[in-house]
Design a protein around this motif. Structure first.
Motif, PDB file in Angstrom:
ATOM      1  N   GLN A 201       0.815  -1.209   0.000  1.00 40.64           N
ATOM      2  CA  GLN A 201       0.000   0.000   0.000  1.00 40.64           C
ATOM      3  C   GLN A 201       0.848   1.259   0.000  1.00 40.64           C
ATOM      4  O   GLN A 201       0.434   2.300  -0.532  1.00 40.64           O
ATOM      5  CB  GLN A 201      -0.960  -0.002   1.206  1.00 40.64           C
ATOM      6  CG  GLN A 201      -0.310   0.151   2.572  1.00 40.64           C
ATOM      7  CD  GLN A 201       0.263  -1.142   3.143  1.00 40.64           C
ATOM      8  OE1 GLN A 201       0.474  -2.119   2.420  1.00 40.64           O
ATOM      9  NE2 GLN A 201       0.513  -1.162   4.453  1.00 40.64           N
ATOM     10  N   HIS A 202       2.032   1.205   0.557  1.00 40.39           N
ATOM     11  CA  HIS A 202       2.918   2.367   0.579  1.00 40.39           C
ATOM     12  C   HIS A 202       3.599   2.576  -0.775  1.00 40.39           C
ATOM     13  O   HIS A 202       3.893   3.706  -1.161  1.00 40.39           O
ATOM     14  CB  HIS A 202       3.971   2.215   1.682  1.00 40.39           C
ATOM     15  CG  HIS A 202       3.422   2.287   3.061  1.00 40.39           C
ATOM     16  ND1 HIS A 202       2.839   1.202   3.685  1.00 40.39           N
ATOM     17  CD2 HIS A 202       3.338   3.314   3.942  1.00 40.39           C
ATOM     18  CE1 HIS A 202       2.443   1.545   4.887  1.00 40.39           C
ATOM     19  NE2 HIS A 202       2.732   2.830   5.070  1.00 40.39           N
ATOM     20  N   ALA A 335      14.649   8.715  -9.871  1.00 40.53           N
ATOM     21  CA  ALA A 335      15.768   7.769  -9.940  1.00 40.53           C
ATOM     22  C   ALA A 335      15.799   6.821  -8.762  1.00 40.53           C
ATOM     23  O   ALA A 335      16.323   5.707  -8.875  1.00 40.53           O
ATOM     24  CB  ALA A 335      17.079   8.537 -10.028  1.00 40.53           C
ATOM     25  N   LEU A 336      15.265   7.245  -7.622  1.00 39.36           N
ATOM     26  CA  LEU A 336      15.235   6.383  -6.436  1.00 39.36           C
ATOM     27  C   LEU A 336      14.093   6.809  -5.537  1.00 39.36           C
ATOM     28  O   LEU A 336      13.599   7.935  -5.616  1.00 39.36           O
ATOM     29  CB  LEU A 336      16.570   6.430  -5.696  1.00 39.36           C
ATOM     30  CG  LEU A 336      17.036   7.774  -5.121  1.00 39.36           C
ATOM     31  CD1 LEU A 336      16.608   7.947  -3.662  1.00 39.36           C
ATOM     32  CD2 LEU A 336      18.546   7.906  -5.231  1.00 39.36           C
ATOM     33  N   GLU A 337      13.671   5.891  -4.705  1.00 44.11           N
ATOM     34  CA  GLU A 337      12.603   6.152  -3.737  1.00 44.11           C
ATOM     35  C   GLU A 337      13.035   5.630  -2.369  1.00 44.11           C
ATOM     36  O   GLU A 337      13.610   4.545  -2.272  1.00 44.11           O
ATOM     37  CB  GLU A 337      11.292   5.464  -4.135  1.00 44.11           C
ATOM     38  CG  GLU A 337      10.713   5.892  -5.468  1.00 44.11           C
ATOM     39  CD  GLU A 337      10.055   7.260  -5.446  1.00 44.11           C
ATOM     40  OE1 GLU A 337      10.034   7.887  -4.358  1.00 44.11           O
ATOM     41  OE2 GLU A 337       9.565   7.702  -6.500  1.00 44.11           O
ATOM     42  N   VAL A 338      12.778   6.423  -1.330  1.00 47.58           N
ATOM     43  CA  VAL A 338      13.011   6.000   0.042  1.00 47.58           C
ATOM     44  C   VAL A 338      11.712   6.199   0.814  1.00 47.58           C
ATOM     45  O   VAL A 338      11.157   7.305   0.837  1.00 47.58           O
ATOM     46  CB  VAL A 338      14.146   6.794   0.705  1.00 47.58           C
ATOM     47  CG1 VAL A 338      14.335   6.335   2.151  1.00 47.58           C
ATOM     48  CG2 VAL A 338      15.442   6.649  -0.083  1.00 47.58           C
ATOM     49  N   LEU A 339      11.220   5.135   1.415  1.00 49.10           N
ATOM     50  CA  LEU A 339       9.970   5.161   2.168  1.00 49.10           C
ATOM     51  C   LEU A 339      10.223   4.789   3.622  1.00 49.10           C
ATOM     52  O   LEU A 339      11.164   4.048   3.938  1.00 49.10           O
ATOM     53  CB  LEU A 339       8.967   4.165   1.590  1.00 49.10           C
ATOM     54  CG  LEU A 339       8.623   4.258   0.101  1.00 49.10           C
ATOM     55  CD1 LEU A 339       7.650   3.160  -0.275  1.00 49.10           C
ATOM     56  CD2 LEU A 339       8.034   5.620  -0.218  1.00 49.10           C
ATOM     57  N   TYR A 340       9.331   5.270   4.480  1.00 46.15           N
ATOM     58  CA  TYR A 340       9.387   4.920   5.904  1.00 46.15           C
ATOM     59  C   TYR A 340       8.003   4.401   6.296  1.00 46.15           C
ATOM     60  O   TYR A 340       7.193   5.117   6.888  1.00 46.15           O
ATOM     61  CB  TYR A 340       9.789   6.139   6.732  1.00 46.15           C
ATOM     62  CG  TYR A 340      11.151   6.682   6.338  1.00 46.15           C
ATOM     63  CD1 TYR A 340      12.311   6.169   6.913  1.00 46.15           C
ATOM     64  CD2 TYR A 340      11.281   7.670   5.369  1.00 46.15           C
ATOM     65  CE1 TYR A 340      13.564   6.637   6.548  1.00 46.15           C
ATOM     66  CE2 TYR A 340      12.527   8.148   4.997  1.00 46.15           C
ATOM     67  CZ  TYR A 340      13.658   7.632   5.589  1.00 46.15           C
ATOM     68  OH  TYR A 340      14.903   8.110   5.210  1.00 46.15           O
ATOM     69  N   PRO A 341       7.703   3.138   5.946  1.00 45.14           N
ATOM     70  CA  PRO A 341       6.344   2.614   6.112  1.00 45.14           C
ATOM     71  C   PRO A 341       5.958   2.289   7.552  1.00 45.14           C
ATOM     72  O   PRO A 341       4.778   2.101   7.843  1.00 45.14           O
ATOM     73  CB  PRO A 341       6.351   1.352   5.256  1.00 45.14           C
ATOM     74  CG  PRO A 341       7.785   0.913   5.267  1.00 45.14           C
ATOM     75  CD  PRO A 341       8.584   2.172   5.289  1.00 45.14           C
TER      76      PRO A 341
END
Length: 369
Positions: A201-202, A335-341
């Motif tokens: 979902q994130h 170019a990049l993705e950073v998530l904090y789910p």
């Protein structure tokens, strides 16, 4: 000595290994979980190219330059095969030559590049009107280097690897895996193009898709190539060129030329990279780009033929195919993705096929925060 802080890294590709290294340098107790019995995704299916030239000015070129220095430290410590002999963007036509000349004038000083004349290009065993030389690129054998890096992290940095273990759910400190419960204080999710298994979902809002590449390994053609070879087609692909305002007109002219002469190259997203790897001197060549939510596992023979023909024309000799395969990586709007789910959980996805080029420095940055 470890700090007692337990960091779990999910995924044993280059992004996961980079974060395992960074976490170990913090003094963490690090465990890497990989659902396959060995790394088998994008990291072992690519060229094994640490690319600085090509990265757009700003964050990405800085990460690539920092990662390059870290690669050289790793190679010095392990003796793993590599070549730090840079790259050539070879102009196959007067139109491609105008593109690289415009780049050199606009950004040559920033990237440390220089132009080569026709005779200098010929001395590199390739054919072209001229070339743009960059001293910054590092060639490595992707299959070998991932295995050596894994072993080095185990022996030198005390990282634990659990291969054949799928992490199914995270509720820190508990990890539910295919082999029972594990424990961690922090998780770094580095699962590449798999954005469905954990926290789907994130990821959903990011529009991450998959990019399939057609790759080939060729027998040593009987010559030694120093730099990694590209052609002017690469200037239509990489942000260092497409993001440079001074190149807008020459790039438009090049795109028109290719559309008139070989429209299939644009249709299939083909640009040529030729890299000689290992002691046996085999060539890795590619690639094409087919992007979708799901990509077909079947290679198009006409695409392989186009890529092989480009390589044979560049090297001016017949080439023998030893292997063909499909590469795959996550593709996104950035170019990049950073998530904090979740608390103490971060997900790092490189969505542009540049993991070998930037992962080491990116991991240090992420785990320093």
């Amino acid at each position: 000595m470890t700090s007692g802080h337990r960091t779990a890294v999910i995924g044993a590709g280059i992004v996961g290994l980079a974060h395992a290294w960074a976490a170990s340098l913090r003094g963490d107790s690090v465990t890497v979980y990989e659902r396959d019995t060995q790394a088998s995704g994008a990291s072992v299916r690519n060229f094994g190219l640490g690319l600085v030239l090509g990265q757009p000015a700003g964050e990405l070129v800085e990460l690539a330059q920092q990662s390059r220095a870290m690669w050289l430290d790793f190679f010095a410590d392990t003796g793993c095969w590599h070549k730090a002999e840079g790259s050539l963007v070879v102009a196959r036509s007067a139109t491609e030559l105008r593109v690289i000349e415009a780049f050199q004038e606009a950004r040559g000083a920033q990237y440390g590049t220089r132009l080569l004349g026709r005779d200098e290009v010929a001395a590199q065993q390739v054919s072209g009107f001229g070339a743009l030389f960059s001293p910054s690129e590092i060639a490595m054998d992707a299959r070998q280097v991932i295995a050596v890096l894994t072993r080095w992290l185990t022996e030198r940095h005390g990282v634990t690897f659990e291969f054949g273990v799928q992490v199914n759910a995270i509720d820190l400190p508990r990890l539910d895996t295919s082999r029972g419960q594990r424990a961690a204080d922090e998780v770094v999710l580095c699962s590449g193009h798999d954005v469905q298994s954990l926290y789907p979902q994130h990821f959903a809002a990011l529009g991450i898709r998959r990019c399939a590449l057609q790759m080939q390994r060729l027998a040593n053609p009987g010559v030694r190539l120093g730099p990694t070879m590209m052609t002017g087609l690469s200037t239509l692909h990489y942000g260092a060129f497409t993001g440079c305002a001074a190149l807008a007109e020459p790039l438009a002219a090049l795109r028109h030329e290719v559309a008139q002469q070989q429209p299939a190259l644009l249709e299939h997203g083909i640009h040529l990279i030729v890299q000689q790897v290992g002691d046996d001197g085999d060539l890795i060549i590619g690639d094409s780009h087919a992007i979708g939510e799901t990509v077909a596992p079947f290679n198009d023979e006409s695409v392989d033929t186009l890529i092989l023909d480009l390589a044979q024309r560049l090297l001016q000799r017949p080439l023998q195919v030893r292997e063909r395969w499909q590469g795959i990586y996550a593709s996104g709007r950035r170019a990049l993705e950073v998530l904090y789910p979740a608390p103490h959980v971060q997900a790092v996805v490189i969505t542009s096929g540049i993991g070998m080029s930037i992962a080491f420095a990116l991991a240090r940055r992420q785990l320093a925060q």
